[in-house]
Design a protein around this motif. Structure first.
Motif, mmCIF file in Angstrom:
data_model
loop_
_atom_site.group_PDB
_atom_site.id
_atom_site.type_symbol
_atom_site.label_atom_id
_atom_site.label_comp_id
_atom_site.label_asym_id
_atom_site.label_seq_id
_atom_site.Cartn_x
_atom_site.Cartn_y
_atom_site.Cartn_z
ATOM 1 N N PHE A 199 -5.869 1.638 -3.465
ATOM 2 C CA PHE A 199 -5.349 2.956 -3.137
ATOM 3 C C PHE A 199 -4.456 3.450 -4.274
ATOM 4 N N ILE A 200 -4.430 4.771 -4.460
ATOM 5 C CA ILE A 200 -3.515 5.375 -5.417
ATOM 6 C C ILE A 200 -2.994 6.668 -4.819
ATOM 7 N N VAL A 201 -1.725 6.973 -5.049
ATOM 8 C CA VAL A 201 -1.115 8.226 -4.604
ATOM 9 C C VAL A 201 -0.782 9.056 -5.832
ATOM 10 N N VAL A 202 -1.226 10.321 -5.819
ATOM 11 C CA VAL A 202 -0.988 11.223 -6.948
ATOM 12 C C VAL A 202 -0.673 12.616 -6.418
ATOM 13 N N PRO A 203 -0.015 13.463 -7.243
ATOM 14 C CA PRO A 203 0.143 14.868 -6.859
ATOM 15 C C PRO A 203 -1.219 15.514 -6.617
ATOM 16 N N ALA A 204 -1.272 16.425 -5.669
ATOM 17 C CA ALA A 204 -2.545 17.042 -5.296
ATOM 18 C C ALA A 204 -3.178 17.815 -6.440
ATOM 19 N N ASP A 205 -2.384 18.257 -7.411
ATOM 20 C CA ASP A 205 -2.957 19.008 -8.535
ATOM 21 C C ASP A 205 -3.494 18.101 -9.637
ATOM 22 N N GLN A 206 -3.573 16.797 -9.364
ATOM 23 C CA GLN A 206 -4.160 15.857 -10.314
ATOM 24 C C GLN A 206 -5.523 15.346 -9.862
ATOM 25 N N VAL A 207 -6.107 16.026 -8.898
ATOM 26 C CA VAL A 207 -7.459 15.680 -8.477
ATOM 27 C C VAL A 207 -8.320 16.929 -8.432
ATOM 28 N N ALA A 208 -9.634 16.725 -8.492
ATOM 29 C CA ALA A 208 -10.616 17.790 -8.342
ATOM 30 C C ALA A 208 -11.735 17.268 -7.461
ATOM 31 N N ARG A 209 -12.416 18.169 -6.800
ATOM 32 C CA ARG A 209 -13.528 17.750 -5.948
ATOM 33 C C ARG A 209 -14.656 17.164 -6.787
ATOM 34 N N LYS A 250 2.599 19.975 2.747
ATOM 35 C CA LYS A 250 2.450 21.031 1.754
ATOM 36 C C LYS A 250 1.211 20.855 0.868
ATOM 37 N N VAL A 251 0.221 20.113 1.359
ATOM 38 C CA VAL A 251 -1.052 19.994 0.649
ATOM 39 C C VAL A 251 -2.103 20.750 1.450
ATOM 40 N N ALA A 252 -2.763 21.702 0.797
ATOM 41 C CA ALA A 252 -3.781 22.506 1.471
ATOM 42 C C ALA A 252 -5.118 22.366 0.749
ATOM 43 N N THR A 274 0.849 -1.189 0.000
ATOM 44 C CA THR A 274 0.000 0.000 0.000
ATOM 45 C C THR A 274 0.886 1.240 0.000
ATOM 46 N N PRO A 275 0.667 2.176 -0.940
ATOM 47 C CA PRO A 275 1.514 3.376 -0.991
ATOM 48 C C PRO A 275 1.108 4.400 0.069
ATOM 49 N N HIS A 276 2.003 5.354 0.309
ATOM 50 C CA HIS A 276 1.725 6.442 1.248
ATOM 51 C C HIS A 276 1.991 7.786 0.577
ATOM 52 N N ALA A 277 1.303 8.799 1.067
ATOM 53 C CA ALA A 277 1.378 10.128 0.451
ATOM 54 C C ALA A 277 2.608 10.876 0.940
ATOM 55 N N GLY A 278 3.499 11.228 0.011
ATOM 56 C CA GLY A 278 4.646 12.055 0.335
ATOM 57 C C GLY A 278 4.301 13.529 0.186
ATOM 58 N N PRO A 279 5.286 14.414 0.287
ATOM 59 C CA PRO A 279 5.043 15.854 0.176
ATOM 60 C C PRO A 279 4.344 16.228 -1.137
ATOM 61 N N GLY A 280 3.327 17.053 -1.047
ATOM 62 C CA GLY A 280 2.606 17.515 -2.223
ATOM 63 C C GLY A 280 1.662 16.506 -2.833
ATOM 64 N N ARG A 281 1.476 15.365 -2.160
ATOM 65 C CA ARG A 281 0.668 14.291 -2.725
ATOM 66 C C ARG A 281 -0.481 13.905 -1.793
ATOM 67 N N VAL A 282 -1.459 13.258 -2.381
ATOM 68 C CA VAL A 282 -2.585 12.732 -1.605
ATOM 69 C C VAL A 282 -2.756 11.262 -1.931
ATOM 70 N N ARG A 283 -3.216 10.517 -0.939
ATOM 71 C CA ARG A 283 -3.585 9.127 -1.193
ATOM 72 C C ARG A 283 -5.101 9.045 -1.250
ATOM 73 N N VAL A 284 -5.593 8.362 -2.283
ATOM 74 C CA VAL A 284 -7.025 8.229 -2.504
ATOM 75 C C VAL A 284 -7.412 6.766 -2.364
#
Length: 309
Positions: free
Chosen positions: A102-112, A80-82, A22-32
């Motif tokens: 689960f998937i981990v991606v940069p926070a700017d690759q998702v939208a609400r 650094k994810v806000a 299972t991956p984990h979210a590093g700086p600037g990233r989110v886990r979904v």
């Protein structure tokens, strides 16, 4: 976590379920936590080994998890994810990795995700929605245009038809199998059948040809599009790169982004377009989903239910 993985190139049968870290979210990233993942022709090409050498994995040490569009709930946030706390429902994109819990991606690759958008629809929006939007923008489709869309009943084509109409196109002509003609009419397109004689069938509707053409069907349809379009700079293909080079056409360009996903989510919420769901398969049935996509004649999106009741 469970994931559908590929350890060797081949047909759909090489896809199988496995337990991977299972991956984990590093700086600037989110886990979904993935609720559903879209199935794209890109995924089937990756599985079969048809992609750039730079993406070639080192089998069997590095299995590939296909899947480049998804929807789910953020459950882990890196530094650094806000503005995207755990519990936020999102849709997003990646290059690979979505056929998993689960998937981990940069926070700017998702939208609400809009509150009223079903998970399966959210999962199938990112790839085709962004592709159609970018293609129509590159073709400068606007008010009064006569537009030809080859492969209009597919996942990308159905969205392209609707977005072209929303941009003010006067006439949208869509190629599809006859069984999908009524469906295209319901989207506001004039349907025509694939195959030999396409140029004549389109000219019966648009005697002076078309202003712009988008191809999601194949090389023959692309060649017909060039003959039918007054300005060859307004002909674009999403799948037939080699034929496009032979014909001297400009290449498709564009970059997916969270901002574009936000715009598409808003357009969906306003009713500017709908995502037609063809079939939903369980993650364990990813091979069947690939077979369905590879028939090339389906209507709308194929989606994997990863974590849906």
């Amino acid at each position: 976590m469970k994931a559908a993985i590929v350890r060797e190139f081949g047909g759909p049968e090489v896809l199988h379920i496995a337990e991977i870290p299972t991956p984990h979210a590093g700086p600037g990233r989110v886990r979904v936590r993935v609720r559903a993942a879209g199935v794209m022709p890109f995924d089937t090409a990756l599985r079969a080994g048809r992609f750039p050498p730079a993406m070639t994995p080192r089998f069997p040490a590095e299995p590939v998890v296909p899947g480049n569009e998804f929807a789910g709930v953020i459950d882990e946030v890196g530094e650094k994810v806000a503005g995207l706390p755990p519990g936020t429902e999102v849709l997003g994109f990646a290059t690979t990795g979505a056929y998993a819990e689960f998937i981990v991606v940069p926070a700017d690759q998702v939208a609400r995700k809009p509150p009223g958008m079903p998970w399966e629809i959210a999962a199938g929006l990112s790839g085709n929605g962004q592709g159609a939007h970018m293609a129509l923008s590159q073709l400068s489709v606007g008010p009064g245009d006569v537009v030809l869309i080859n492969g209009a009943a597919g996942g990308l084509g159905t969205i392209a038809v609707q977005l072209a109409r929303a941009r003010g196109a006067a006439t949208v002509i869509g190629t599809a199998s006859e069984r999908n003609h009524d469906y295209l009419r319901s989207l506001g397109a004039i349907p025509v059948t694939y195959g030999p004689g396409l140029v004549e069938r389109v000219r019966a509707i648009a005697p002076d040809g078309v202003d712009a053409a988008l191809d999601a069907a194949g090389p023959e349809a692309l060649r017909d599009s060039v003959e039918l379009t007054r300005d060859r700079d307004r002909v674009l293909t999403m799948i037939s790169d080699e034929a496009a080079r032979e014909l001297g056409l400009r290449a498709w360009s564009g970059a997916r982004s969270g901002e574009l996903l936000d715009e598409l989510a808003e357009l969906w919420s306003r009713g500017e377009f709908a995502v037609h769901l063809r079939d939903t398969y369980a993650l364990a049935d990813a091979a069947r989903a690939h077979r369905a996509v590879e028939t090339g004649h389906g209507r709308g999106k194929v989606v994997l239910a990863v974590d849906l009741p």
